[in-house]
Write a protein that holds these residues in place. Structure first.
Motif, PDB file in Angstrom:
ATOM      1  N   MET A   1       0.840  -1.198   0.000  1.00 26.38           N
ATOM      2  CA  MET A   1       0.000   0.000   0.000  1.00 26.38           C
ATOM      3  C   MET A   1       0.876   1.249   0.000  1.00 26.38           C
ATOM      4  SD  MET A   1      -3.096   1.341   0.165  1.00 26.38           S
ATOM      5  CE  MET A   1      -4.235   0.124   0.860  1.00 26.38           C
ATOM      6  N   ILE A   2       0.435   2.248  -0.745  1.00 21.17           N
ATOM      7  CA  ILE A   2       1.106   3.540  -0.748  1.00 21.17           C
ATOM      8  C   ILE A   2       0.240   4.513   0.049  1.00 21.17           C
ATOM      9  CG2 ILE A   2       1.996   5.436  -2.148  1.00 21.17           C
ATOM     10  CD1 ILE A   2       2.186   3.470  -4.484  1.00 21.17           C
ATOM     11  N   TYR A   3       0.811   5.094   1.097  1.00 21.02           N
ATOM     12  CA  TYR A   3       0.120   6.098   1.895  1.00 21.02           C
ATOM     13  C   TYR A   3       0.735   7.465   1.603  1.00 21.02           C
ATOM     14  CZ  TYR A   3      -1.953   2.298   4.622  1.00 21.02           C
ATOM     15  OH  TYR A   3      -2.649   1.183   5.017  1.00 21.02           O
ATOM     16  N   ASN A   4      -0.108   8.411   1.225  1.00 20.55           N
ATOM     17  CA  ASN A   4       0.328   9.770   0.930  1.00 20.55           C
ATOM     18  C   ASN A   4      -0.165  10.683   2.048  1.00 20.55           C
ATOM     19  OD1 ASN A   4       0.991   9.669  -2.354  1.00 20.55           O
ATOM     20  ND2 ASN A   4      -0.559   8.198  -1.696  1.00 20.55           N
ATOM     21  N   PHE A   5       0.761  11.420   2.680  1.00 17.48           N
ATOM     22  CA  PHE A   5       0.409  12.238   3.843  1.00 17.48           C
ATOM     23  C   PHE A   5       0.591  13.722   3.548  1.00 17.48           C
ATOM     24  CE2 PHE A   5       1.194   8.118   5.654  1.00 17.48           C
ATOM     25  CZ  PHE A   5       0.314   8.028   6.724  1.00 17.48           C
TER      26      PHE A   5
ATOM     27  N   ALA B   1      -2.863  10.399  -7.714  1.00 24.86           N
ATOM     28  CA  ALA B   1      -3.858   9.343  -7.505  1.00 24.86           C
ATOM     29  C   ALA B   1      -4.285   8.735  -8.836  1.00 24.86           C
ATOM     30  CB  ALA B   1      -5.069   9.909  -6.763  1.00 24.86           C
ATOM     31  N   LYS B   2      -4.457   9.593  -9.816  1.00 24.63           N
ATOM     32  CA  LYS B   2      -4.838   9.112 -11.150  1.00 24.63           C
ATOM     33  C   LYS B   2      -3.724   8.264 -11.756  1.00 24.63           C
ATOM     34  CE  LYS B   2      -6.302  10.870 -15.675  1.00 24.63           C
ATOM     35  NZ  LYS B   2      -6.611  12.101 -16.462  1.00 24.63           N
ATOM     36  N   MET B   3      -2.465   8.705 -11.603  1.00 20.16           N
ATOM     37  CA  MET B   3      -1.334   7.942 -12.111  1.00 20.16           C
ATOM     38  C   MET B   3      -1.283   6.554 -11.479  1.00 20.16           C
ATOM     39  SD  MET B   3       0.640   9.603 -14.382  1.00 20.16           S
ATOM     40  CE  MET B   3      -0.956   9.928 -15.139  1.00 20.16           C
TER      41      MET B   3
ATOM     42  N   GLU C   1      -2.337   0.427  -5.387  1.00 19.90           N
ATOM     43  CA  GLU C   1      -3.311   0.809  -4.379  1.00 19.90           C
ATOM     44  C   GLU C   1      -2.737   1.929  -3.519  1.00 19.90           C
ATOM     45  OE1 GLU C   1      -6.275  -1.306  -1.099  1.00 19.90           O
ATOM     46  OE2 GLU C   1      -4.568  -2.408  -1.939  1.00 19.90           O
ATOM     47  N   ALA C   2      -3.521   2.998  -3.331  1.00 21.77           N
ATOM     48  CA  ALA C   2      -3.003   4.158  -2.612  1.00 21.77           C
ATOM     49  C   ALA C   2      -4.095   4.799  -1.760  1.00 21.77           C
ATOM     50  CB  ALA C   2      -2.440   5.187  -3.579  1.00 21.77           C
ATOM     51  N   LYS C   3      -3.671   5.379  -0.651  1.00 19.75           N
ATOM     52  CA  LYS C   3      -4.531   6.165   0.219  1.00 19.75           C
ATOM     53  C   LYS C   3      -3.907   7.545   0.398  1.00 19.75           C
ATOM     54  CE  LYS C   3      -7.344   2.714   1.337  1.00 19.75           C
ATOM     55  NZ  LYS C   3      -8.782   2.680   0.958  1.00 19.75           N
ATOM     56  N   PHE C   4      -4.757   8.565   0.536  1.00 14.25           N
ATOM     57  CA  PHE C   4      -4.302   9.936   0.711  1.00 14.25           C
ATOM     58  C   PHE C   4      -4.835  10.451   2.042  1.00 14.25           C
ATOM     59  CE2 PHE C   4      -3.812   8.977  -3.656  1.00 14.25           C
ATOM     60  CZ  PHE C   4      -2.711   9.719  -4.087  1.00 14.25           C
ATOM     61  N   VAL C   5      -3.916  10.744   2.944  1.00 12.51           N
ATOM     62  CA  VAL C   5      -4.265  11.111   4.309  1.00 12.51           C
ATOM     63  C   VAL C   5      -4.164  12.627   4.466  1.00 12.51           C
ATOM     64  CG1 VAL C   5      -3.748  10.778   6.751  1.00 12.51           C
ATOM     65  CG2 VAL C   5      -3.345   8.906   5.123  1.00 12.51           C
ATOM     66  N   PHE C   6      -5.268  13.253   4.897  1.00 15.12           N
ATOM     67  CA  PHE C   6      -5.291  14.691   5.133  1.00 15.12           C
ATOM     68  C   PHE C   6      -5.407  14.940   6.627  1.00 15.12           C
ATOM     69  CE2 PHE C   6      -6.767  14.021   0.836  1.00 15.12           C
ATOM     70  CZ  PHE C   6      -6.016  14.951   0.121  1.00 15.12           C
ATOM     71  N   ALA C   7      -4.399  15.596   7.178  1.00 15.85           N
ATOM     72  CA  ALA C   7      -4.311  15.778   8.629  1.00 15.85           C
ATOM     73  C   ALA C   7      -4.695  17.185   9.030  1.00 15.85           C
ATOM     74  CB  ALA C   7      -2.898  15.438   9.105  1.00 15.85           C
ATOM     75  N   THR C   8      -5.854  17.636   8.587  1.00 16.63           N
ATOM     76  CA  THR C   8      -6.326  18.973   8.938  1.00 16.63           C
ATOM     77  C   THR C   8      -7.832  18.934   9.094  1.00 16.63           C
ATOM     78  OG1 THR C   8      -6.235  21.305   8.299  1.00 16.63           O
ATOM     79  CG2 THR C   8      -6.662  19.729   6.564  1.00 16.63           C
ATOM     80  N   THR C   9      -8.379  19.949   9.778  1.00 15.99           N
ATOM     81  CA  THR C   9      -9.830  20.042   9.891  1.00 15.99           C
ATOM     82  C   THR C   9     -10.384  20.796   8.686  1.00 15.99           C
ATOM     83  OG1 THR C   9      -9.572  22.044  11.216  1.00 15.99           O
ATOM     84  CG2 THR C   9      -9.848  19.972  12.406  1.00 15.99           C
ATOM     85  N   PHE C  10     -11.675  20.641   8.449  1.00 16.52           N
ATOM     86  CA  PHE C  10     -12.338  21.259   7.309  1.00 16.52           C
ATOM     87  C   PHE C  10     -13.575  22.010   7.810  1.00 16.52           C
ATOM     88  CE2 PHE C  10      -9.663  18.163   5.494  1.00 16.52           C
ATOM     89  CZ  PHE C  10      -9.422  18.510   4.177  1.00 16.52           C
TER      90      PHE C  10
ATOM     91  N   SER D   1     -12.862   6.273  -1.710  1.00 19.52           N
ATOM     92  CA  SER D   1     -12.151   5.138  -1.120  1.00 19.52           C
ATOM     93  C   SER D   1     -10.660   5.404  -0.951  1.00 19.52           C
ATOM     94  CB  SER D   1     -12.355   3.885  -1.976  1.00 19.52           C
ATOM     95  OG  SER D   1     -11.866   4.095  -3.302  1.00 19.52           O
ATOM     96  N   GLU D   2     -10.148   6.450  -1.619  1.00 19.28           N
ATOM     97  CA  GLU D   2      -8.724   6.775  -1.527  1.00 19.28           C
ATOM     98  C   GLU D   2      -8.412   7.742  -0.396  1.00 19.28           C
ATOM     99  OE1 GLU D   2      -7.611   6.470  -6.300  1.00 19.28           O
ATOM    100  OE2 GLU D   2      -8.280   8.378  -5.435  1.00 19.28           O
ATOM    101  N   VAL D   3      -9.443   8.341   0.197  1.00 19.59           N
ATOM    102  CA  VAL D   3      -9.250   9.443   1.131  1.00 19.59           C
ATOM    103  C   VAL D   3      -9.362   8.971   2.575  1.00 19.59           C
ATOM    104  CG1 VAL D   3     -10.171  11.663   1.908  1.00 19.59           C
ATOM    105  CG2 VAL D   3     -10.076  11.131  -0.539  1.00 19.59           C
ATOM    106  N   ILE D   4      -8.400   9.367   3.388  1.00 22.27           N
ATOM    107  CA  ILE D   4      -8.462   9.176   4.843  1.00 22.27           C
ATOM    108  C   ILE D   4      -8.362  10.555   5.486  1.00 22.27           C
ATOM    109  CG2 ILE D   4      -7.314   8.249   6.890  1.00 22.27           C
ATOM    110  CD1 ILE D   4      -6.279   5.953   5.201  1.00 22.27           C
ATOM    111  N   TRP D   5      -9.352  10.887   6.314  1.00 22.83           N
ATOM    112  CA  TRP D   5      -9.305  12.111   7.092  1.00 22.83           C
ATOM    113  C   TRP D   5      -8.818  11.752   8.491  1.00 22.83           C
ATOM    114  CZ3 TRP D   5     -13.721  14.414  10.245  1.00 22.83           C
ATOM    115  CH2 TRP D   5     -13.351  15.674  10.748  1.00 22.83           C
TER     116      TRP D   5
END
Length: 489
Positions: A1-5, A24-26, A33-42, A59-63
């Motif tokens: 798994m690829i995790y992007n922070f 993510a598109k690439m 398989e990749a996940k994108f982690v966003f460590a901020t509030t919205f 499915s790619e997004v982790i908050w």
């Protein structure tokens, strides 16, 4: 798994986020398989709305703040009717002004201010509860209430002291207790005493292994705050560089940018670095060898690419300029406006459309009004521009910082000549002087204006457009995809 922070505290639809969406598109194309982690509030929007607009799959997004709950990433689905059903038999009246509905309760001093996703929508993003004229609580929703913020009045203002995050069924998952810049996270079985510890807890629950790859896009670089790097082991770590990496240097010393300070001080923790351009890759390699005595692996992979070269379907608007970017100080849109006003003295029908949003919008509109150029200079907001660039004759930039310049790339991909300050690294890579544009002295607004005039009075625009297309061909998606395949597959 690829995790992007991504560690920024505030959401901006800028180069980092659009670059991640492109990546993510690439990865999807390559079957990774990749996940994108966003460590901020919205607080002002729903993360799903923002990320899906940029092209992420849910499915790619982790908050990070929702990671510790069972609430899934979702569009806003909670309705006014569902809210009103919670009022029971309590009498109320309401008023509506586009996307804001206000409920008044006759038996109490509390009223609700409800913010909807759109002016004609029934879906609730957040509710503000006001008692005696003071804000006391905010509730945030998707398909259920995901978290609440609690406020206390002091010194005539409302001060945030608690966030409570919920599971789907309404149970409390954990709390964030806030005292100025200090925070404590209260879980049922433990206390965490900083945001960095919360990052560590999340990453420990991911159960990273040697087969996982952690790609870090942005995080504060001070030693005590490099939470992603410090908690990624045993996964491999790649650091993606979206900005220039140093302030200045001399024979003996270099002053790194803060966001990279920890990584450059501990290059042994980083499996590889990724820069946007070959020029930055070479310079970073030279500096790491000289000042750190190491030769790390560094790859040049553009943060973005082009789906195709875009040709106009109709005639381009004569003497029409476009500029795109966040309306932020470092983009210097005020200097673009001033340069265009100067250039209009010699190109009277010159026009400028600026696309983007940000904190400088009001200030820029005031400048337009002050200069009296509202008929020729327009702020057009944030839009998807795939089919827009090619309507214009040229692109102009006064940005002080562009390691690639996604908008510069998109511009030449639509055949636009470019006038820009001569800055590392994007302008120097994408503009060939006198062949598809002009690079002028950094910060010289008069020179920027002269470059615009020169383009429209001296240059062979057709030859300039042809050269822009030739430059852009090296950044087509298939070329960027090859670079990722060579690195990861």
């Amino acid at each position: 798994m690829i995790y992007n922070f991504h560690h920024f505290y505030y959401w901006l639809k800028g180069g980092v986020e659009t670059g991640q969406a492109y990546r993510a598109k690439m990865f999807r194309t390559l079957g990774l398989e990749a996940k994108f982690v966003f460590a901020t509030t919205f607080p002002n929007c729903n993360i799903q709305q923002e990320t899906s607009y940029l092209g992420f799959l849910d499915s790619e997004v982790i908050w990070m703040y929702g990671f510790f709950t069972d609430c899934r990433i979702s569009p806003v689905l909670y309705t006014l009717e569902q809210l009103e059903n919670t009022f029971a038999d309590e009498p109320y009246s309401f008023s509506r002004d586009k996307a804001v509905v206000t409920y008044y309760f006759s038996r109490s001093r509390v009223h609700y201010r409800v913010f909807l996703t759109e002016p004609d929508s029934e879906y609730i993003h957040r509710i503000e509860m006001i008692s005696g004229g003071c804000l006391i609580r905010k509730d945030y929703y998707t398909y259920c209430r995901i978290y609440s913020e609690y406020y206390v009045p002091a010194d005539g203002q409302s001060h945030l002291y608690l966030r409570r995050f919920f599971h789907e069924d309404g149970r409390t998952a954990y709390e964030e207790v806030i005292d100025g810049s200090n925070v404590i996270y209260k879980f049922p079985d433990r206390l965490l005493f900083s945001r960095e510890e919360l990052v560590g807890e999340m990453m420990s629950r991911l159960a990273l292994t040697e087969d996982d790859l952690v790609l870090i896009d942005m995080e504060p670089g001070m030693i005590e705050k490099a939470a992603f790097i410090r908690n990624a082991a045993p996964a491999r770590i790649g650091l993606v560089m979206h900005a220039d990496h140093f302030w200045n240097y001399d024979e003996e010393h270099v002053l790194w940018y803060g966001i990279y300070e920890y990584a450059f001080a501990h290059p042994e923790k980083i499996r590889f670095f990724i820069t946007n351009t070959e020029a930055q890759r070479q310079l970073l390699g030279e500096q790491m060898k000289r000042y750190r005595g190491v030769e790390p692996k560094i790859y040049a992979i553009p943060v973005s690419g082009l789906e195709k070269l875009r040709k106009p379907k109709t005639l381009r608007k004569r003497h029409a300029l476009i500029s795109v970017g966040r309306l932020a100080p470092e983009k210097r849109m005020d200097q673009v406006i001033r340069a265009v006003v100067m250039a209009r003295e010699k190109v009277p029908d010159l026009s400028l459309d600026i696309y983007g949003e940000g904190a400088e919008e009001k200030k820029l509109q005031e400048l337009i009004d002050t200069l009296g150029c509202g008929a020729s200079v327009h702020l057009c907001g944030f839009q998807k521009l795939d089919e827009v660039y090619q309507e214009y004759e040229a692109y102009v930039s006064a940005s002080y910082v562009e390691t690639l310049g996604v908008t510069l790339l998109e511009a030449i991909g639509s055949g636009l000549p470019v006038i820009s300050y001569d800055i590392r690294y994007g302008a120097q890579m994408l503009i060939d002087e006198g062949e598809n544009g002009y690079k002028v002295l950094w910060g010289d607004v008069e020179a920027l204006a002269e470059g615009i005039v020169r383009l429209f009075t001296e240059a062979d625009l057709e030859k300039f457009r042809t050269h822009s297309y030739e430059k852009a061909a090296h950044y087509l998606n298939q070329e960027v995809e090859k670079k990722w395949r060579e690195l990861l597959c």
